[in-house]
Design an enzyme around this catalytic site. Structure first.
Site, PDB file in Angstrom:
ATOM      1  N   TYR A 137      25.557  56.323  50.420  1.00  0.00           N
ATOM      2  CA  TYR A 137      27.465  56.953  50.993  1.00  0.00           C
ATOM      3  C   TYR A 137      27.046  58.387  51.797  1.00  0.00           C
ATOM      4  O   TYR A 137      27.355  59.190  50.799  1.00  0.00           O
ATOM      5  CB  TYR A 137      27.844  56.972  50.071  1.00  0.00           C
ATOM      6  CG  TYR A 137      29.299  57.050  50.219  1.00  0.00           C
ATOM      7  CD1 TYR A 137      29.878  56.414  51.186  1.00  0.00           C
ATOM      8  CD2 TYR A 137      30.220  58.035  48.874  1.00  0.00           C
ATOM      9  CE1 TYR A 137      31.204  55.942  51.283  1.00  0.00           C
ATOM     10  CE2 TYR A 137      31.277  57.739  49.687  1.00  0.00           C
ATOM     11  CZ  TYR A 137      32.379  57.298  50.481  1.00  0.00           C
ATOM     12  OH  TYR A 137      33.582  56.773  50.662  1.00  0.00           O
ATOM     13  N   HIS A 142      32.574  60.006  57.090  1.00  0.00           N
ATOM     14  CA  HIS A 142      32.986  59.518  56.296  1.00  0.00           C
ATOM     15  C   HIS A 142      33.698  59.330  54.472  1.00  0.00           C
ATOM     16  O   HIS A 142      34.921  59.250  54.622  1.00  0.00           O
ATOM     17  CB  HIS A 142      32.601  57.908  56.440  1.00  0.00           C
ATOM     18  CG  HIS A 142      32.842  56.770  55.695  1.00  0.00           C
ATOM     19  ND1 HIS A 142      33.523  56.398  56.251  1.00  0.00           N
ATOM     20  CD2 HIS A 142      32.220  56.137  54.991  1.00  0.00           C
ATOM     21  CE1 HIS A 142      33.875  55.222  55.800  1.00  0.00           C
ATOM     22  NE2 HIS A 142      32.944  54.926  54.422  1.00  0.00           N
ATOM     23  N   GLU A 207      30.455  49.273  59.397  1.00  0.00           N
ATOM     24  CA  GLU A 207      30.289  50.127  59.167  1.00  0.00           C
ATOM     25  C   GLU A 207      29.177  50.182  59.470  1.00  0.00           C
ATOM     26  O   GLU A 207      28.202  49.926  59.768  1.00  0.00           O
ATOM     27  CB  GLU A 207      29.768  50.485  57.024  1.00  0.00           C
ATOM     28  CG  GLU A 207      31.363  49.942  56.796  1.00  0.00           C
ATOM     29  CD  GLU A 207      30.683  50.217  54.933  1.00  0.00           C
ATOM     30  OE1 GLU A 207      29.367  50.764  54.900  1.00  0.00           O
ATOM     31  OE2 GLU A 207      31.553  50.715  54.642  1.00  0.00           O
ATOM     32  N   GLN A 248      38.180  44.972  49.149  1.00  0.00           N
ATOM     33  CA  GLN A 248      37.507  46.023  48.683  1.00  0.00           C
ATOM     34  C   GLN A 248      38.556  47.465  47.501  1.00  0.00           C
ATOM     35  O   GLN A 248      37.691  47.174  46.289  1.00  0.00           O
ATOM     36  CB  GLN A 248      36.638  46.938  49.684  1.00  0.00           C
ATOM     37  CG  GLN A 248      36.073  48.065  49.018  1.00  0.00           C
ATOM     38  CD  GLN A 248      35.748  48.661  50.017  1.00  0.00           C
ATOM     39  OE1 GLN A 248      35.461  48.689  51.382  1.00  0.00           O
ATOM     40  NE2 GLN A 248      34.486  50.203  49.856  1.00  0.00           N
ATOM     41  N   TYR A 252      37.191  47.209  43.631  1.00  0.00           N
ATOM     42  CA  TYR A 252      36.512  47.905  43.626  1.00  0.00           C
ATOM     43  C   TYR A 252      35.991  49.147  42.382  1.00  0.00           C
ATOM     44  O   TYR A 252      35.555  49.650  41.977  1.00  0.00           O
ATOM     45  CB  TYR A 252      36.309  49.385  44.712  1.00  0.00           C
ATOM     46  CG  TYR A 252      36.805  50.318  44.873  1.00  0.00           C
ATOM     47  CD1 TYR A 252      37.212  51.495  44.545  1.00  0.00           C
ATOM     48  CD2 TYR A 252      38.550  49.892  45.287  1.00  0.00           C
ATOM     49  CE1 TYR A 252      37.521  52.559  44.237  1.00  0.00           C
ATOM     50  CE2 TYR A 252      39.304  50.912  45.123  1.00  0.00           C
ATOM     51  CZ  TYR A 252      38.813  52.309  44.463  1.00  0.00           C
ATOM     52  OH  TYR A 252      39.731  53.279  44.448  1.00  0.00           O
ATOM     53  N   LYS A 261      31.662  43.427  50.386  1.00  0.00           N
ATOM     54  CA  LYS A 261      30.534  43.840  50.877  1.00  0.00           C
ATOM     55  C   LYS A 261      29.133  42.824  50.750  1.00  0.00           C
ATOM     56  O   LYS A 261      29.124  43.120  51.720  1.00  0.00           O
ATOM     57  CB  LYS A 261      30.094  45.360  50.714  1.00  0.00           C
ATOM     58  CG  LYS A 261      30.996  46.065  50.246  1.00  0.00           C
ATOM     59  CD  LYS A 261      30.826  46.636  51.348  1.00  0.00           C
ATOM     60  CE  LYS A 261      31.868  48.448  51.399  1.00  0.00           C
ATOM     61  NZ  LYS A 261      30.905  49.358  52.518  1.00  0.00           N
TER      62      LYS A 261
END
Length: 434
Positions: A137, A142, A207, A248, A252, A261
């Site tokens: 990440y 983002h 992504e 998600q 999550y 994912k």
């Protein structure tokens, strides 16, 4: 860390004419590795050169090579890249020099020309056997933009600037560019409803990432020091970690992404080696006032040249555009060096600091590489402010998230004065109904 040598000479030309075109992703200065097959034949390992693939099994048979190079080509003749990846950076540099000399103008064209096959005539696959996949990440813009959607007053959690955040992904659903992407199903909870329901995602997203392939691994219980981490990196690809945002949002917490994912992730078919990327390194610096990395994540080499200067672009083509003969259009662009808060080497050092054993062919995803502006968003979640602000395409269609029939294409290249432009090829997928 890789240094410049004769293989990077921007004046170097190839006897493969298409490799000398100014706009090719694959000049002789690149020489990325991939996996291909002709119709009805087994997978082979090849190197992209212009619009061709050099079949390395045939090349080993048709040309006399030094014994050390012949031994490396024998590893690749198995049709698997992993054994060669395991040999490490020194072997990779040896083969790069030999291939560069053989493909350069004046090289053994008569012997190697029969070993070329047009890329348009072969199927390109996932470039190596991927045993494990970890998604990080590292895109701070983002992380900040997404954090603002859910935590306007505290978009970045306290650990973000201290530790490379990551989670273990699903290697079995990583697919090659061009593979259709089936719209996933899963649980979602609609606003105002007490119970969730199961159905196709309505918020399918992309992504924009880079993928880092591991070469030589490490033994269980050992760590890879940062100063040695780049020798354990084989190369880089484009990576689209497709995401179902409504699934998600429901699933999550507390353990992170799962069904949102693991249904599909797409890789570009060519691995651009760390050697090819040597001319495109940039200093890795933190903004003033940010904490500096802990000692195991910090050294002079990374500060001087740790970042990768890769220009990235997202393109979209709807079914209606395709039927009308309209090409994909760019909807965003960014730069990896400006987007990433951590370097690839830091990810390797952190991944192994606890003794985790990486293996040849393991894949590390960078996480979404967005720039600071809306037009530089690496996901539709950011580009449309969580779906609240759809954008309009040239034919008048509007998009908040991906619809069935949409083709999503990632592209990337490296370019700077005094170096030959190189690229990654395309990373594409078309959404098909659930």
């Amino acid at each position: 860390m890789s240094t410049l040598d004769a293989t990077h000479d921007p004046a170097l030309q190839s006897w493969v004419a298409s490799a000398n075109a100014a706009d090719t992703d694959f000049p002789i200065q690149n020489l990325p590795f991939g996996r291909f097959r002709r119709p009805g034949q087994a997978w082979r390992i090849g190197v992209a050169i212009g619009d061709q693939v050099l079949d390395l099994e045939l090349a080993a048979e048709h040309t006399k090579w030094p014994s050390d190079v012949q031994a490396l080509l024998a590893l690749l003749a198995t049709g698997e890249l992993n054994g060669f990846m395991a040999r490490g950076a020194a072997a990779r540099r040896t083969l790069r020099r030999a291939l560069s000399q053989a493909l350069a103008a004046g090289g053994p064209e008569d012997a190697l020309a029969p070993c070329l096959v047009p890329q348009a005539e072969v199927e390109l696959g996932v470039p190596c056997r991927i045993g494990d996949y970890t998604d990080f990440y590292v895109g701070i813009h983002h992380a900040t933009a997404v954090g603002k959607l859910f935590r306007p007053d505290n978009p970045l959690l306290p650990n973000y600037k201290w530790v490379p955040i990551g989670y273990h992904g699903r290697a079995s659903s990583i697919v090659a560019s061009g593979t259709p992407i089936r719209r996933p199903r899963g649980q979602t909870q609609a606003a105002g409803q007490d119970a969730p329901e199961v159905g196709p995602t309505q918020r399918l997203d992309l992504e924009l990432e880079l993928g880092f392939f591991i070469g030589a691994g490490n033994a269980l219980g050992t760590s890879i020091p940062l100063a040695e981490a780049e020798d354990h990196l084989f190369g880089v690809c484009l990576f689209n970690d497709w995401s179902a945002r409504d699934i998600q949002a429901w699933e999550y917490q507390p353990l992170g992404p799962f069904l949102a994912k693991n249904f599909a992730s797409t890789v570009s078919p060519w691995i651009v080696t760390m050697e090819a990327l040597a001319p495109f390194r940039r200093p890795f610096t933190r903004p003033a006032g940010d904490p500096q990395p802990l000692p195991y994540l910090d050294d002079a080499g990374q500060r001087e040249r740790g970042a990768l200067d890769v220009q990235l672009e997202v393109r979209l083509q709807t079914a209606a555009m395709r039927e009308a003969g309209m090409p994909p259009v760019a909807i965003s662009n960014s730069n990896a060096a400006q987007a990433a808060y951590w370097t690839a080497a830091q990810l390797v050092a952190h991944h192994t600091v606890n003794g985790c054993n990486l293996q040849p062919g393991d894949l590390l995803g960078s996480g979404t590489l967005s720039g600071p502006e809306r037009a530089q968003a690496g996901s539709l979640l950011e580009l449309t402010a969580g779906g609240k602000e759809p954008f309009t395409l040239p034919n008048g269609e509007r998009r908040a998230f991906l619809q069935d029939g949409d083709t999503l294409v990632l592209a990337g290249h490296c370019e700077r004065p005094g170096a030959r432009r190189i690229g990654f090829g395309l990373c594409a997928g078309t959404v098909v109904p659930a």
